[in-house]
Design a protein around this motif. Structure first.
Motif, PDB file in Angstrom:
ATOM      1  N   THR A  38       0.737  -1.182  -0.164  1.00  0.00           N
ATOM      2  CA  THR A  38       0.003  -0.042  -0.078  1.00  0.00           C
ATOM      3  C   THR A  38       0.856   1.193  -0.099  1.00  0.00           C
ATOM      4  O   THR A  38       0.535   2.183  -0.670  1.00  0.00           O
ATOM      5  CB  THR A  38      -0.743  -0.007   1.321  1.00  0.00           C
ATOM      6  N   TRP A 135     -14.591   8.675 -12.408  1.00  0.00           N
ATOM      7  CA  TRP A 135     -13.573   7.683 -12.606  1.00  0.00           C
ATOM      8  C   TRP A 135     -13.206   7.096 -13.989  1.00  0.00           C
ATOM      9  O   TRP A 135     -14.153   7.202 -14.759  1.00  0.00           O
ATOM     10  CB  TRP A 135     -13.821   6.548 -11.532  1.00  0.00           C
ATOM     11  N   PHE A 224      -5.621  -1.609  -8.539  1.00  0.00           N
ATOM     12  CA  PHE A 224      -7.170  -1.766  -8.439  1.00  0.00           C
ATOM     13  C   PHE A 224      -7.748  -1.962  -9.792  1.00  0.00           C
ATOM     14  O   PHE A 224      -6.852  -1.809 -10.750  1.00  0.00           O
ATOM     15  CB  PHE A 224      -7.720  -0.337  -7.861  1.00  0.00           C
ATOM     16  N   GLN A 228      -9.383   6.159  -9.735  1.00  0.00           N
ATOM     17  CA  GLN A 228     -10.042   7.331  -9.163  1.00  0.00           C
ATOM     18  C   GLN A 228      -9.674   8.745  -9.406  1.00  0.00           C
ATOM     19  O   GLN A 228      -8.028   8.560  -9.354  1.00  0.00           O
ATOM     20  CB  GLN A 228     -10.381   7.214  -7.577  1.00  0.00           C
ATOM     21  N   THR A 275      -5.490   1.124  14.559  1.00  0.00           N
ATOM     22  CA  THR A 275      -6.633   0.220  14.528  1.00  0.00           C
ATOM     23  C   THR A 275      -6.324  -1.125  15.525  1.00  0.00           C
ATOM     24  O   THR A 275      -7.163  -1.411  16.239  1.00  0.00           O
ATOM     25  CB  THR A 275      -6.880  -0.047  13.137  1.00  0.00           C
ATOM     26  N   PHE A 276      -5.136  -1.418  15.375  1.00  0.00           N
ATOM     27  CA  PHE A 276      -4.623  -2.697  15.951  1.00  0.00           C
ATOM     28  C   PHE A 276      -4.693  -2.419  17.578  1.00  0.00           C
ATOM     29  O   PHE A 276      -5.023  -3.436  18.244  1.00  0.00           O
ATOM     30  CB  PHE A 276      -3.212  -2.930  15.567  1.00  0.00           C
ATOM     31  N   ALA A 281      -9.433   6.813  15.938  1.00  0.00           N
ATOM     32  CA  ALA A 281      -9.179   7.450  14.752  1.00  0.00           C
ATOM     33  C   ALA A 281      -8.999   8.902  14.765  1.00  0.00           C
ATOM     34  O   ALA A 281      -8.301   9.558  14.257  1.00  0.00           O
ATOM     35  CB  ALA A 281      -9.921   7.115  13.445  1.00  0.00           C
TER      36      ALA A 281
ATOM     37  N   ARG B 536     -13.946   3.948  10.936  1.00  0.00           N
ATOM     38  CA  ARG B 536     -12.742   4.180  10.791  1.00  0.00           C
ATOM     39  C   ARG B 536     -13.084   5.313   9.425  1.00  0.00           C
ATOM     40  O   ARG B 536     -13.833   5.095   8.760  1.00  0.00           O
ATOM     41  CB  ARG B 536     -11.980   3.184   9.936  1.00  0.00           C
ATOM     42  N   PRO B 537     -12.148   6.294   9.406  1.00  0.00           N
ATOM     43  CA  PRO B 537     -12.373   7.237   8.391  1.00  0.00           C
ATOM     44  C   PRO B 537     -11.676   6.930   7.001  1.00  0.00           C
ATOM     45  O   PRO B 537     -10.729   6.207   6.925  1.00  0.00           O
ATOM     46  CB  PRO B 537     -11.634   8.469   8.950  1.00  0.00           C
ATOM     47  N   ARG B 542     -10.617   6.398  -2.162  1.00  0.00           N
ATOM     48  CA  ARG B 542     -10.764   4.915  -2.113  1.00  0.00           C
ATOM     49  C   ARG B 542      -9.473   4.103  -1.644  1.00  0.00           C
ATOM     50  O   ARG B 542      -9.768   3.189  -0.916  1.00  0.00           O
ATOM     51  CB  ARG B 542     -10.939   4.773  -3.715  1.00  0.00           C
ATOM     52  N   ASN B 543      -8.319   4.734  -2.110  1.00  0.00           N
ATOM     53  CA  ASN B 543      -7.397   3.754  -1.579  1.00  0.00           C
ATOM     54  C   ASN B 543      -7.135   3.731  -0.027  1.00  0.00           C
ATOM     55  O   ASN B 543      -6.539   2.790   0.404  1.00  0.00           O
ATOM     56  CB  ASN B 543      -6.160   4.551  -2.075  1.00  0.00           C
ATOM     57  N   ARG B 544      -7.605   4.940   0.601  1.00  0.00           N
ATOM     58  CA  ARG B 544      -7.495   5.021   2.099  1.00  0.00           C
ATOM     59  C   ARG B 544      -8.672   3.802   2.693  1.00  0.00           C
ATOM     60  O   ARG B 544      -8.397   3.057   3.545  1.00  0.00           O
ATOM     61  CB  ARG B 544      -7.834   6.202   2.549  1.00  0.00           C
ATOM     62  N   PHE B 546      -9.570   1.279   1.381  1.00  0.00           N
ATOM     63  CA  PHE B 546      -8.921  -0.080   0.892  1.00  0.00           C
ATOM     64  C   PHE B 546      -8.003  -0.379   2.024  1.00  0.00           C
ATOM     65  O   PHE B 546      -8.142  -1.477   2.706  1.00  0.00           O
ATOM     66  CB  PHE B 546      -8.220   0.075  -0.393  1.00  0.00           C
ATOM     67  N   SER B 547      -6.973   0.473   2.509  1.00  0.00           N
ATOM     68  CA  SER B 547      -6.226   0.050   3.686  1.00  0.00           C
ATOM     69  C   SER B 547      -6.709  -0.135   4.793  1.00  0.00           C
ATOM     70  O   SER B 547      -6.567  -1.021   5.575  1.00  0.00           O
ATOM     71  CB  SER B 547      -5.038   1.017   3.795  1.00  0.00           C
ATOM     72  N   GLU B 548      -8.015   0.792   5.161  1.00  0.00           N
ATOM     73  CA  GLU B 548      -8.546   0.610   6.496  1.00  0.00           C
ATOM     74  C   GLU B 548      -9.443  -0.716   6.445  1.00  0.00           C
ATOM     75  O   GLU B 548      -9.350  -1.281   7.401  1.00  0.00           O
ATOM     76  CB  GLU B 548      -9.572   1.882   6.356  1.00  0.00           C
ATOM     77  N   GLN B 550      -8.508  -3.465   4.862  1.00  0.00           N
ATOM     78  CA  GLN B 550      -7.367  -4.480   4.976  1.00  0.00           C
ATOM     79  C   GLN B 550      -7.082  -4.664   6.470  1.00  0.00           C
ATOM     80  O   GLN B 550      -6.872  -5.685   7.031  1.00  0.00           O
ATOM     81  CB  GLN B 550      -6.267  -4.190   4.250  1.00  0.00           C
ATOM     82  N   THR B 551      -6.694  -3.662   7.319  1.00  0.00           N
ATOM     83  CA  THR B 551      -6.547  -3.764   8.655  1.00  0.00           C
ATOM     84  C   THR B 551      -7.570  -4.226   9.518  1.00  0.00           C
ATOM     85  O   THR B 551      -7.533  -5.121  10.196  1.00  0.00           O
ATOM     86  CB  THR B 551      -6.219  -2.240   8.865  1.00  0.00           C
ATOM     87  N   LEU B 552      -8.801  -3.679   9.281  1.00  0.00           N
ATOM     88  CA  LEU B 552      -9.967  -4.368   9.934  1.00  0.00           C
ATOM     89  C   LEU B 552     -10.142  -5.674   9.943  1.00  0.00           C
ATOM     90  O   LEU B 552     -10.433  -6.215  10.956  1.00  0.00           O
ATOM     91  CB  LEU B 552     -11.187  -3.528   9.489  1.00  0.00           C
TER      92      LEU B 552
END
Lengths: 308, 672
Positions: A38, A135, A224, A228, A275-276, A281, B536-537, B542-544, B546-548, B550-552
């Motif tokens: 990422t 997009w 992806f 976007q 998150t972990f 947030a 989570r924000p 879109r990419n953010r 995606f990462s959120e 993944q972590t969740l």
């Protein structure tokens, strides 16, 4: 400036220790791989930014360049351009954006922060106007992961990042041009008197950053199946933060890519770490700002202690 | 000596630029050239202007302060908190807010002078820190409104009926900064530091104390700007002043202040500010696309600086006759830039005419109807948002059918203050109906009431203003309806029990926070075995998202559903689920069918909830046409809305219908 990297390194080690204690799942291979994939594109941009900042310049337009290059990559792929050519054209377009910045700075003498501030608004608004927020959808199946499949695609992205990093580290340390970047960053006039083509090198660092940004945009897009149009928002701040957290002097002449790698790693880890650890947030931005300020204060404290 | 002459030259060029802008917009923008609009321009420029004033001495010292915009957000929250939650009298709360500004500025000052941090890095840090504290204090959600009228007067009132109430404050600060920089010993010190800090130190100037002064003042001035901003909008939120720092820096640099320090003037900053504000206002009154403001500002900025630099190099040591030539060439090139800009505008208009027919530009293809041709202005929350882009298609279709002129414009990103500015510009321009998707109800309602008082029909859509500020609300679905539909979908997909997480847009987004409130309420009331584990924000990225996601999935392995409630977040979360290969996690949420089609078909996104956005845009234009011609008036219980057929009116609400649920079975029937 080494001491800033040390201060950050201590902080980072502490954060990782807390994670190891409270959330060992963080260190699972899949998680580390996902975080790396990422953040690889942002790291590539930060690498180019490091070179620009060492040369005593700055570029705040990378986020907008990144967005335009992403949309361009998608549009080309959709039009049926083969992927290797798309990649080449995207990197080339990024290089052109970089050249424009470089030309404004070297030929017209516009200070880099002003020139790239203007470029930032210009490209972003132009793209908004052109896409109207839409997009790029309906991309060919071979676009995602460059047609390699997920596992190989991820591997390819990481490999490309590592190779670029290694090449750039070597270039900055061993090549004449790399030494020249440090020279003009530490004292422009002396560098000129020593026979270094100051304008040529300054132009070159913007060009390099542009090309890397274009490449990063491509590597990010292929993760992806749609592109976007608002990609890369805030990327400039992320890249600059990674560079300065890594100990590179904002006034130029000092710093290295290893520091940037450290800085980018710290920034990449914060959001998933929260998150972990189950931290809310809402405090994320405050923590990011606190780290930067803390690094400056710690740097001063450690360097004073050493000089005593 | 040449230095002074050169600056005077560039200031004259800026005056020329501003005059040229005024001349162009006086032609293209109805009522642009009027006293009322001039005062409106003043009002719009005050917050930005205060920041630009504060930044001028900072930049003259060779430093920078990126934290001023975030400082506004923090001060707004502190002010609201002190007044509402701690029940401070408004004046005391305001005084404490100013102290908070001083403290924030002092923090910058201390880290810069005591710890030797470079201003760019230090203020980059406080840029995140101040905004982060503001978001943390309010949890992103909370906002403060219902301030007393006496306070709102500062931002909304008129002295003697015409002069905006904040103008004297601005004049006071302008005078103060002018004295500081140009008529005091401090100003000399500040410039000396900018030329060479080390030299200044040897000359006996207390460099650190002077630097501390300008950064502390900068924080204080940002606090004043924040109070005016809050009074102007009637609401204090943590996102106040987002992005203002860059625009303020642009104004300062455009005004001829050298970014590397040493040179600069308050007068120049005021000119640079005017050039930007007049351009923004003129483009809006002329109904040119909002994106042009950024494009033209950056072009002018680069042109001005580049010309200045080239002259600097080319200018001969002796001056005299050459100086006149310099001015002329400067003016000539600047004129060329602006003209090129307006040519782009003209070209774009021609290009847009086919679909939009902006403003009252006469178009040859106007349908030959005897009825009056109405100008209907419609504003989305944000122009670039794919959701609103899809509404636009329907709006244009309706305008074409009705033979009406549609102005579709709004902020290019979410900024409550910008909506006010656009409505003001439309009032100045004179349109028959204004329809707004409201970002900030208390703030915008004042301006909407003003529009109603001028006889303009006011509608709201997507999100409502205060009921007395508009004639009708085109209601696509209530927040309650959306929240309930989403909760019902969650319950259906999860089979009645389990953990789920929400990925929202920005943490401060009012819409999303409203939906979350109703989702939670519905779950408590009807589905007690559903468990919302975290929110989570995604910052609408879109990419953010995606990462959120993944972590969740890793942190909460038992999670069964991700509910993404921002349009780009659904494909982001769905892609993360797809790449993880997990079959036990599903995605649902609020998004556009086209964006999610591949994921819905692959069974990753179980469903997507939304109303028909094209129909919404269509209905808004239909309703505003009817309101303008007077057929939609109190007492009417239904209207005939073109291809939508009969639409019911409930009191002052035009109701579109229930949200649609797109699933694998029906998603192919929709294209938006």
């Amino acid at each position: 400036m080494k001491s800033r990297a040390i201060a950050i390194g201590i902080f980072w080690a502490a954060l990782l220790a807390v994670l190891a204690w409270r959330a060992p799942g963080f260190f699972e291979f899949a998680n580390l791989r996902d975080i790396a994939v990422t953040n690889a594109p942002a790291l590539i941009v930060a690498m180019g930014m490091t070179v620009v900042i060492i040369a005593g310049q700055i570029d705040v337009s990378v986020g907008s360049q990144f967005a335009v290059a992403s949309v361009l990559a998608g549009t080309l792929a959709k039009a049926g351009v083969p992927l290797p050519l798309t990649a080449l054209l995207t990197a080339f377009a990024g290089m052109l954006f970089g050249c424009l910045n470089g030309a404004l700075v070297t030929a017209l003498g516009v200070p880099s922060i002003v020139a790239t501030l203007a470029a930032m608004a210009f490209w972003r608004e132009l793209l908004r106007w052109y896409t109207q927020g839409a997009w790029v959808q309906g991309l060919p199946a071979g676009f995602q992961w460059m047609g390699l499949g997920q596992a190989q695609g991820e591997f390819a992205i990481l490999t490309a990042t590592v190779l670029l990093f290694a090449a750039l580290v070597r270039a900055m340390r061993n090549l004449q041009a790399g030494r020249a970047v440090y020279a003009i960053g530490s004292q422009r006039e002396s560098a000129r008197l020593a026979g270094i083509p100051v304008n040529g090198i300054s132009f070159g660092v913007f060009m390099l950053l542009g090309a890397l940004t274009g490449l990063a945009a491509l590597l990010d897009s292929v993760r992806f199946s749609e592109v976007q149009s608002s990609a890369g928002a805030g990327l400039e701040l992320k890249a600059i933060s990674a560079v300065v957290i890594g100990g590179t002097s904002i006034t130029g002449g000092k710093g290295n890519l290893w520091g940037t790698l450290l800085g980018a790693s710290v920034l990449a880890v914060i959001a998933p770490a929260l998150t972990f650890l189950g931290i809310n947030a809402f405090w994320e931005k405050a923590i990011q700002g606190g780290i930067i300020l803390g690094a400056i204060v710690l740097e001063r404290v450690t360097s004073q202690r050493r000089s005593k | 000596m040449r230095l002074v002459e050169n600056r005077a030259g560039s200031e004259r060029a800026l005056i020329g630029l501003i005059l040229l802008e005024i001349a162009i917009f006086a032609v293209t923008g109805p009522n642009f050239f009027s006293a009322a609009n001039a005062f409106e321009v003043v009002r719009l420029g005050v917050e930005l202007g205060l920041l630009a004033l504060a930044l001028t001495p900072v930049i003259v010292t060779g430093g920078i302060d990126l934290s001023v915009g975030s400082m506004m957000g923090l001060c707004a929250v502190v002010f609201g908190y002190l007044w509402r939650d701690l029940h401070f009298p408004i004046a005391v709360a305001a005084a404490c807010t100013l102290l908070a500004g001083l403290a924030g500025g002092a923090l910058n000052a201390i880290v810069i002078t005591r710890f030797g941090g470079a201003p760019l890095i230090v203020t980059l840090g406080t840029y995140s820190l101040f905004r982060g504290i503001a978001e943390g204090l309010t949890r992103g959600v909370d906002n403060f409104s219902q301030f007393p009228a006496s306070f709102l007067y500062l931002g909304q009132g008129y002295l003697g009926g015409i002069l905006p109430a904040q103008a004297p404050v601005f004049l006071l600060f302008g005078a103060f900064y002018w004295l500081l920089l140009h008529r005091s010993i401090y100003g000399r010190a500040i410039r000396a530091i900018g030329f060479a800090a080390e030299g200044a130190r040897w000359a006996g100037i207390p460099v650190n104390r002077r630097l501390a002064l300008v950064y502390t003042l900068s924080g204080f001035t940002a606090a004043v700007a924040s109070l005016i901003y809050v009074a102007h909008l009637g609401q204090a939120r943590s996102d106040a002043g987002t992005g203002y720092e860059l625009l303020a820096i642009t104004a300062v640099v455009l005004g001829g202040t050298e970014i590397m320090g040493g040179r600069g003037s308050i007068w120049g900053t005021l000119l640079g500010l005017s050039a930007i504000v007049v351009l923004q206002n003129g483009l809006r009154v002329s109904a040119f696309p909002a994106e042009l403001a950024g494009i033209l500002t950056s072009a002018i900025l680069v042109a001005t600086i580049a010309i200045g630099k080239l002259q600097w190099r080319a200018a001969p040591v002796s001056e005299g006759i050459e100086e006149d030539e310099m001015k002329n060439s400067q003016l000539a090139v600047l004129s060329a830039v602006i003209l090129a800009g307006s040519l782009i505008v003209a070209g774009s208009n021609w290009w847009l005419v086919q679909s939009v027919r902006p403003g009252s530009m006469p178009t040859g293809a106007a349908p030959a109807t005897a009825t009056k041709r109405y100008t209907l202005a419609v504003m989305p929350k944000a122009k670039g948002d794919p959701y609103f882009v899809s509404c636009r298609a329907g709006a244009e279709e309706a305008a074409k059918q009705l033979g009406a002129d549609l102005i579709w414009d709004g902020p290019t990103d979410l900024d409550p203050a910008k909506q006010n500015e656009v409505v003001e510009a439309w009032i100045t321009r004179g349109v028959e109906a204004i329809s707004v998707a409201v970002v900030n109800a208390p703030g915008l309602s004042t301006v909407l009431r003003k529009a109603r008082a001028k006889g303009i029909k006011v509608l709201t859509w997507d999100a409502d203003a205060e009921p007395d500020a508009r004639d009708y609300f085109v209601n696509q679905a209530t927040p309650e309806g959306i929240g309930e539909t989403l909760a019902d979908e969650a319950n259906r997909i999860m089979g009645g029990e389990g953990d789920f997480a929400i990925i929202t847009g920005a943490l401060t987004a009012a819409n999303q926070n409203e939906w979350i409130k109703f989702i939670k309420a519905r779950i408590v009331a009807k589905y007690p075995r559903l468990n919302l584990i975290t929110i989570r924000p995604s910052d609408d990225d879109r990419n953010r998202a995606f990462s959120e996601a993944q972590t969740l999935m890793k942190v909460y392995p038992k999670m069964k559903l991700i509910m993404a409630i921002s349009a780009p977040a659904v494909p982001g979360a769905a892609e993360a689920v797809k790449q993880s290969g997990r079959k036990d996690v599903k995605v649902t949420g609020l998004s556009l069918p086209n964006m999610c089609k591949p994921y819905v078909k692959a069974g990753i996104a179980e469903s997507v909830v939304l109303w028909n956005t094209g129909n919404l845009g269509y209905l808004v234009v239909q309703a505003s046409e009817m309101a303008a011609e007077g057929t939609l008036k109190p007492g009417v219980t239904s209207i005939e809305a073109g291809r939508l057929g009969r639409i019911g009116i409930d009191g002052s609400q035009v109701v579109l219908g229930k949200p649609l649920v797109f699933t694998r079975a029906n998603i192919d029937q929709y294209d938006f």
